[in-house]
Write a protein that holds these residues in place. Sequence first.
Motif, PDB file in Angstrom:
ATOM      1  N   ILE A 101       0.848  -1.193   0.000  1.00 47.95           N
ATOM      2  CA  ILE A 101       0.000   0.000   0.000  1.00 47.95           C
ATOM      3  C   ILE A 101       0.885   1.244   0.000  1.00 47.95           C
ATOM      4  O   ILE A 101       2.080   1.156   0.262  1.00 47.95           O
TER       5      ILE A 101
ATOM      6  N   HIS B   2      -3.467   5.038   0.727  1.00 47.16           N
ATOM      7  CA  HIS B   2      -4.085   3.892   1.404  1.00 47.16           C
ATOM      8  C   HIS B   2      -3.934   4.029   2.916  1.00 47.16           C
ATOM      9  O   HIS B   2      -4.863   3.754   3.672  1.00 47.16           O
TER      10      HIS B   2
ATOM     11  N   SER C 185      -8.053   3.795  -4.613  1.00 47.71           N
ATOM     12  CA  SER C 185      -7.386   3.328  -3.393  1.00 47.71           C
ATOM     13  C   SER C 185      -8.218   2.264  -2.686  1.00 47.71           C
ATOM     14  O   SER C 185      -7.673   1.280  -2.173  1.00 47.71           O
TER      15      SER C 185
ATOM     16  N   ARG D 162      -7.795  -1.033  -4.391  1.00 43.80           N
ATOM     17  CA  ARG D 162      -6.521  -1.653  -4.030  1.00 43.80           C
ATOM     18  C   ARG D 162      -6.594  -2.272  -2.629  1.00 43.80           C
ATOM     19  O   ARG D 162      -6.119  -3.380  -2.400  1.00 43.80           O
ATOM     20  N   LEU D 163      -7.186  -1.537  -1.686  1.00 43.53           N
ATOM     21  CA  LEU D 163      -7.319  -2.055  -0.323  1.00 43.53           C
ATOM     22  C   LEU D 163      -8.216  -3.296  -0.285  1.00 43.53           C
ATOM     23  O   LEU D 163      -7.981  -4.212   0.503  1.00 43.53           O
TER      24      LEU D 163
END
Length: 150
Positions: free
Chosen positions: A40, A44, A76, A79-80
């Motif tokens: 991250i 993030h 973001s 992605r998390l």
Amino acid sequence: MNEETTIQWIEDIDIVAAMVSFTYRSVQKHFAKELTRYHIGWGHFAILMSLYDQEGRSQETLAQSRGFDKTMIAKSILRLEEEGIVYRKIDPDDKRVKRLYLTEKGKKLRPEMERIGFKLNSLLLKDFNSDELSSALKSVRKIALNAAKL
């Protein structure tokens, strides 16, 4: 030819925006190094810290409260989610709103994320006495409030 060093430049410059920009880039590099093992980045990290304060926020309120770009938040969050750190849940009262929650993995990361944030603050405020610390906090807050109006 005698090249200017970073320290010389910082000591000589009287342009606040240049110093803020330099500080921002330095903080970004620090976060990149510290967060690499978690896959991250800074954005993030900021989202996680916000969710540690208040889980169940919508992407929109998160973006508004922290001054983030909505597109950055959306990317973001994806992605998390891919990293298994957060998940989205549709608000039962308003189906258009997706609320953000931490997974168990995300919750377990909290002590480490807090350690990283605390370490950075400690590094930035190294050698400040209590009067300097209070003054710096007031000054930086004033700069941030002015920036929020841009």
